[in-house]
Scaffold this motif. Structure first.
Motif, PDB file in Angstrom:
ATOM      1  N   ASN A  40     -29.334 -41.167 -22.387  1.00 59.50           N
ATOM      2  CA  ASN A  40     -29.231 -40.729 -23.772  1.00 59.50           C
ATOM      3  C   ASN A  40     -30.462 -41.181 -24.558  1.00 59.50           C
ATOM      4  O   ASN A  40     -30.783 -42.372 -24.614  1.00 59.50           O
ATOM      5  N   ASP A  42     -31.251 -41.301 -27.863  1.00 56.92           N
ATOM      6  CA  ASP A  42     -31.060 -42.179 -29.024  1.00 56.92           C
ATOM      7  C   ASP A  42     -30.723 -43.605 -28.595  1.00 56.92           C
ATOM      8  O   ASP A  42     -31.216 -44.576 -29.179  1.00 56.92           O
ATOM      9  N   LYS A  74     -37.262 -34.588 -26.963  1.00 52.92           N
ATOM     10  CA  LYS A  74     -36.610 -34.073 -28.165  1.00 52.92           C
ATOM     11  C   LYS A  74     -37.446 -32.990 -28.844  1.00 52.92           C
ATOM     12  O   LYS A  74     -37.048 -32.442 -29.862  1.00 52.92           O
ATOM     13  N   ASN A 254     -22.986 -38.770 -21.140  1.00 53.15           N
ATOM     14  CA  ASN A 254     -23.342 -38.514 -22.554  1.00 53.15           C
ATOM     15  C   ASN A 254     -24.768 -37.972 -22.677  1.00 53.15           C
ATOM     16  O   ASN A 254     -25.491 -38.297 -23.619  1.00 53.15           O
ATOM     17  N   ASP A 256     -26.516 -35.221 -23.767  1.00 48.41           N
ATOM     18  CA  ASP A 256     -26.346 -33.993 -24.551  1.00 48.41           C
ATOM     19  C   ASP A 256     -27.495 -33.013 -24.338  1.00 48.41           C
ATOM     20  O   ASP A 256     -27.309 -31.791 -24.435  1.00 48.41           O
ATOM     21  N   ARG A 257     -28.701 -33.531 -24.057  1.00 49.79           N
ATOM     22  CA  ARG A 257     -29.860 -32.647 -23.932  1.00 49.79           C
ATOM     23  C   ARG A 257     -29.700 -31.687 -22.761  1.00 49.79           C
ATOM     24  O   ARG A 257     -29.876 -30.476 -22.895  1.00 49.79           O
ATOM     25  N   VAL A 288     -23.955 -26.107 -31.240  1.00 50.26           N
ATOM     26  CA  VAL A 288     -23.448 -27.359 -31.841  1.00 50.26           C
ATOM     27  C   VAL A 288     -24.267 -28.553 -31.341  1.00 50.26           C
ATOM     28  O   VAL A 288     -24.675 -29.424 -32.123  1.00 50.26           O
ATOM     29  N   LEU A 289     -24.538 -28.581 -30.034  1.00 53.01           N
ATOM     30  CA  LEU A 289     -25.326 -29.688 -29.464  1.00 53.01           C
ATOM     31  C   LEU A 289     -26.771 -29.663 -29.960  1.00 53.01           C
ATOM     32  O   LEU A 289     -27.368 -30.707 -30.248  1.00 53.01           O
ATOM     33  N   LYS A 291     -27.862 -28.599 -32.817  1.00 54.41           N
ATOM     34  CA  LYS A 291     -27.876 -29.110 -34.194  1.00 54.41           C
ATOM     35  C   LYS A 291     -27.654 -30.621 -34.217  1.00 54.41           C
ATOM     36  O   LYS A 291     -28.274 -31.341 -35.011  1.00 54.41           O
ATOM     37  N   LYS A 292     -26.793 -31.097 -33.317  1.00 51.85           N
ATOM     38  CA  LYS A 292     -26.553 -32.541 -33.220  1.00 51.85           C
ATOM     39  C   LYS A 292     -27.834 -33.273 -32.818  1.00 51.85           C
ATOM     40  O   LYS A 292     -28.153 -34.345 -33.351  1.00 51.85           O
ATOM     41  N   LEU A 293     -28.582 -32.679 -31.881  1.00 50.92           N
ATOM     42  CA  LEU A 293     -29.833 -33.284 -31.405  1.00 50.92           C
ATOM     43  C   LEU A 293     -31.006 -33.016 -32.349  1.00 50.92           C
ATOM     44  O   LEU A 293     -32.106 -33.534 -32.133  1.00 50.92           O
ATOM     45  N   LYS A 294     -30.768 -32.178 -33.380  1.00 50.07           N
ATOM     46  CA  LYS A 294     -31.805 -31.823 -34.363  1.00 50.07           C
ATOM     47  C   LYS A 294     -33.033 -31.223 -33.667  1.00 50.07           C
ATOM     48  O   LYS A 294     -34.169 -31.500 -34.042  1.00 50.07           O
TER      49      LYS A 294
END
Length: 736
Positions: A40, A42, A74, A254, A256-257, A288-289, A291-294
Motif C-alpha cells: 500500500n 500511503d 500514483k 489492501n 487498491d492500485r 471509486v478506487l 477517486k480514492k487514490l486521487k
C-alpha cells in the motif's frame, strides 16, 4: 580524574558510538524488511517518514528514492521528481557516486513517464557516465531497465527487448533475486507491445513462477498482466482466472492500485463479451478506487471506458458524450499524452456519430499537434485514419486519398517491422541451435583428445613423481641448512648480548657499586665521630649514586629484553603532559642539586596511544642525559601536535658533544661514554634504548649539538588516533 577513570570513560564512549551506529543499521534493516512486505503506497509513505530520522545517510537516500517510486506509481510526477532530486543531493553529500548513477537512471525514468524524452536521454547518459567508473556495479540493472523504457517510448521495439535482456543478465550475474522476476515481466511487456502475445505470456508465467518461489509481494502485478494478455488472446476463461486471483489477492493486501487495474481490465473483457451491465458495475468499482487514490489519469481512463459502455452497449450517446467530455477535460489538465490521445479519439468517435464535423476538425487539429510532438507511428496512423474519414465525410476525396495512402504506408511499415523482428528472432534461435551443435562436436573431439592425453599424462606422472621425490629431498636439505644457519646467527647474537652484559656487570656496574660500598664505610666512620656536616654531604652523594644505579639497572633490563625480543608493546591512551609531569618530578631533587631549571613548554595537551613503559624509557633517558651534562643551566621540554604527528624536543644548555660523539650517539661503540658534570658515569645503553624504542613506535629521532652551547633532541611520532585532550574531557563529561 585518574588515568584509569579517563580510559574507562573513553571506552564507554566508544561503546556508545558503536551501539548508536549499530542501531542505525538495525533501523535500516528493519525498514527494508517491513517495506518489502508493504504494497500500500500511503502506508509505505508513512513508514518511510517514521524511519527517516532514525537511519544513516546512506539509508536515507534509499528512503527518498522509495518515496519517489511510490509517487511515480500514483502518477504524481512532480512529487516523484522532488524526492529523487533530494536523494541525489544527499548522495552527493555522502560521496555515494555509484548510487547517484542509479538515481540518474530513476530520474530519467520519470522524464520518460512525463514524455520528456530529450531530458530522459541526457539523464541516462549521465547515469552511464557515472556507472562507467563501476563496471561491476549491480546498478547497471536500473540503467538498462530505463534504456528499455526509453526505447519502448521511442517505438524501438527490438532495442527495448535487447536492453531488457541486458538488465536480466546483470541481475542473474549478481543474483538480485528481487529484480529477476520483474525483469522477466518487463520483457513480457515488450513482447506484448509488439503483439508477440505468446512470448509475452511465456515471460509473464516465468515471472509468476519466480515470484511464487520467492514469496514476492508484488505478485498481483503479474496476475494483472497475465489477465490482460490472455484477454487479448481471447482466452477469456484463463484471463478471468488470473484477474479473479489478482482481485482476491489485492483485497487481502489492501493493494487498491492493482485492484483498480484489475477492475478496469475485467470491465473491458465483459464489454468485449457484450456483458454491458457487468462491465458497468466493474468500471464503477474502478472509478471509486481511482477517486480514492486521487489518480487523475485513472479517473479519466474509467470515465472514458464508462462512456464506451454507454456508447457501444446502451447506445446512450448523450450520456456517453458526457463521460467522454469529463475524461477529455481531465486529460487536458494532467497533460499525459497517452491519456489525451485516447480522450481525443473518444471525442472524435462521438462527434463523427453526431456528424458535427466542425468539432471533428478541431479535435483532429489537436490530435495532429499531439502526433507532431510524440512522433510515434501508432499515433500518426490513428490521425491519418480519422483524417481520411473526416475528408470522406466532407467530400474532399483528394485529401481523403492522401491520408488513406499514408495510413496504409505506416501500417505496412509496422507490419514489415514485425516481420523483420520475427525473422531476426528465428535467426537468433537458429544461430543458437547451430552454436549448440558446434559445442557438442567440439566437446566430443575434446573428450577423444583428453583420453589420448590421459595416457601420456600417466607416463609423465611416473617421471614427475620420481623428480618430485628427488626435489623434496633437496628442499629438505636446503631448509635444514637454512634453519641451522639461522640458529647459528641467533646463537651468535645471544652470545654477543651475553658478552655485553658481562662486560657491563664486570666493569661499569662493579665500578659504581665499589664507591657505593666505600661511601657506606666512610659514612659509618663520620657518624661515629659525630661529624654531621660530612654525614649530610655523604648522604647526598649516596642518594645521587643510588639514583644513577637505579637508572642503569632499568636501562640494562629494558635493553636486555629488547635484545632478546622479550619486550612486548602495550599501547594505552596517555596524556602527554601528565607523563612528562611524572618524569620531571623524578628529577626535581637532582635538578635542584645541580641548580638546573627543567621547563615543560606546550600549547595544548595531546592524548596519544603509546606504550607507557617505552614513553618513560625514551624521555627519562633524554632528560636524565640532559641533566647529567648540564649544571647551572636550563633544560626545556616542548611538545605539540602537528596534524597527525606528535612533535617533541628535549634541549639543554650543557656541555654539548663533538662531531665524533654525534656520529656514534645511538650506538654501543666502546669508549663513547663520557663523565657527567659531577662525575656521573653511564653504561652507554640509554641512548641506544631510546633509539630502539622510538623505532618500535614508528617514530623519528634527530640530534644536534655544539660544544659548550648545548644539545637538542627532536622526536616525532605518528598519532593518527590522537584527539585533543580538551575534546576528550568534554566527551568524558557528557558520558559521565
Amino acid at each position: 580524574m585518574t588515568i584509569q577513570k579517563a580510559l574507562y570513560l573513553l571506552i564507554l564512549l566508544l561503546i556508545n558510538v558503536a551501539t548508536q551506529a549499530q542501531t542505525e543499521k538495525d533501523y535500516c534493516a528493519e525498514w527494508k524488511s517491513i517495506k518489502d512486505t508493504t504494497s500500500n503506497g500511503d502506508l509505505l509513505l508513512n513508514l518511510n517518514k517514521f524511519y527517516f530520522s532514525k537511519v544513516a545517510p546512506s539509508c536515507k537516500v534509499e528512503i527518498l528514492r522509495e518515496n519517489s517510486t511510490v509517487y511515480k506509481r500514483k502518477l504524481n510526477i512532480d512529487s516523484a521528481f522532488y524526492y529523487v532530486d533530494q536523494a541525489i543531493i544527499l548522495g552527493k553529500e555522502i560521496n555515494d557516486y555509484e548510487q547517484i548513477g542509479d538515481l540518474y537512471s530513476d530520474k530519467g525514468g520519470l522524464y520518460i513517464v512525463d514524455n520528456q524524452l530529450v531530458k530522459a536521454k541526457l539523464l541516462l547518459k549521465k547515469s552511464r557516465d557515472a556507472l562507467k567508473k563501476y563496471p561491476e556495479s549491480m546498478y547497471w540493472v536500473g540503467y538498462y531497465n530505463q534504456m528499455q523504457n526509453l526505447s519502448s517510448a521511442e517505438y524501438k521495439k527490438e532495442l527495448a527487448i535487447t536492453y531488457s535482456d541486458s538488465a536480466l543478465q546483470v541481475a542473474i550475474r549478481f543474483d538480485i533475486t528481487s529484480n529477476i522476476p520483474n525483469l522477466h515481466q518487463n520483457i513480457g511487456v515488450q513482447y506484448y507491445h509488439i503483439k508477440e502475445y505468446e512470448l509475452a505470456v511465456e515471460n509473464f508465467l516465468k515471472a509468476l513462477e519466480l515470484k511464487e518461489e520467492y514469496g514476492s509481494q508484488d505478485i498481483v502485478n503479474t496476475y494483472y498482466v497475465l489477465g490482460v494478455s490472455y484477454n487479448t488472446l481471447k482466452q477469456y476463461e484463463t484471463a478471468l482466472y488470473y484477474i479473479n486471483i489478482g482481485i482476491e489477492r489485492c483485497k487481502k493486501d489492501n493493494n487498491d492500485r492493482i485492484l483498480l487495474l484489475n477492475y478496469i481490465i475485467l470491465s473491458r473483457q465483459q464489454r468485449n463479451l457484450k456483458s454491458y451491465e457487468k462491465a458497468l458495475e466493474n468500471i464503477d468499482l474502478a472509478l471509486v478506487l481511482a477517486k480514492k487514490l486521487k489518480s487523475d489519469f485513472q479517473i479519466g481512463e474509467c470515465l472514458r471506458d464508462k462512456g464506451l459502455i454507454y456508447y457501444e452497449g446502451f447506445e446512450d450517446y448523450k450520456l456517453a458524450e458526457q463521460y467522454f467530455n469529463q475524461a477529455y477535460t481531465i486529460s487536458k489538465i494532467i497533460q499525459i499524452d497517452r491519456s489525451l490521445k485516447e480522450s481525443l479519439l473518444a471525442m472524435l468517435r462521438i462527434n463523427f456519430n453526431k456528424k458535427d464535423y466542425k468539432k471533428v476538425k478541431g479535435f483532429l487539429e489537436e490530435l495532429e499537434e499531439l502526433v507532431l510532438d510524440t512522433k510515434l507511428p501508432g499515433d500518426t496512423q490513428d490521425w491519418h485514419d480519422n483524417s481520411k474519414r473526416y475528408f470522406e465525410s466532407t467530400g474532399n476525396f483528394e485529401k481523403a486519398l492522401f491520408h488513406y495512402t499514408q495510413y496504409n504506408r505506416i501500417k505496412d511499415s509496422l507490419s514489415n517491422s514485425d516481420v523483420k523482428f520475427k525473422v531476426a528472432n528465428l535467426e537468433k534461435k537458429y544461430n543458437t541451435k547451430k552454436k549448440e551443435l558446434t559445442i557438442i562436436n567440439l566437446n566430443r573431439e575434446k573428450e577423444e583428445k583428453e583420453q589420448i592425453a590421459e595416457k601420456e599424462k600417466t607416463k609423465q606422472n611416473l617421471y614427475l613423481l620420481a623428480s618430485v621425490f628427488l626435489l623434496l629431498i633437496l628442499i629438505i636439505g636446503v631448509l635444514s641448512y637454512r634453519k641451522l644457519r639461522k640458529q647459528q646467527k641467533e646463537l651468535t647474537a645471544t652470545n654477543r648480548v651475553k658478552n655485553r652484559l658481562f662486560s657491563i656487570i664486570a666493569h661499569d656496574l662493579r665500578g659504581m657499586i665499589i664507591p657505593f660500598q666505600r661511601s657506606g664505610k666512610i659514612l659509618k666512620h663520620h657518624i661515629d665521630k659525630g661529624n654531621h656536616e660530612r654525614t649530610i654531604e655523604l648522604s647526598n652523594e649516596l642518594e645521587k649514586n643510588s639514583e644513577s644505579l637505579s637508572n642503569m639497572l632499568d636501562n640494562l633490563l629494558n635493553w636486555s629484553l629488547e635484545q632478546m625480543k622479550g619486550y612486548r608493546i602495550h599501547p594505552e591512551r596517555l596524556s602527554v603532559k601528565e607523563q612528562f609531569d611524572e618524569i620531571i618530578k623524578g628529577f626535581e631533587q637532582q635538578a635542584t642539586y645541580k641548580n638546573t631549571n627543567i621547563k615543560l613548554k606546550y600549547h595544548k595537551d595531546v592524548s596519544i596511544k603509546f606504550d607507557k613503559g617505552a614513553f618513560h624509557v625514551i624521555f627519562r633517558n633524554l632528560i636524565g642525559n640532559a641533566l647529567k651534562y648540564t649544571e647551572n643551566g636550563n633544560i626545556e621540554i616542548e611538545f605539540k601536535r602537528d596534524f597527525n604527528t606528535l612533535v617533541c624536543s628535549v634541549s639543554d644548555t650543557g656541555v654539548g658533544m663533538t662531531e665524533e660523539q654525534l656520529q656514534y650517539v645511538f650506538t654501543l661503540k666502546e669508549g663513547q661514554t663520557s663523565i657527567g658534570t659531577q662525575g656521573e658515569k653511564g653504561t652507554g645503553l640509554g641512548l641506544n634504548l631510546v633509539y630502539r624504542f622510538v623505532n618500535m613506535h614508528k617514530g623519528v629521532i634527530k640530534v644536534s649539538s655544539k660544544r659548550r652551547i648545548g644539545t637538542r633532541f627532536d622526536l616525532s611520532f605518528p598519532i593518527a588516533n590522537a584527539i585533543e585532550l580538551e575534546q576528550e574531557k568534554a566527551i568524558e563529561s557528557r558520558t559521565a
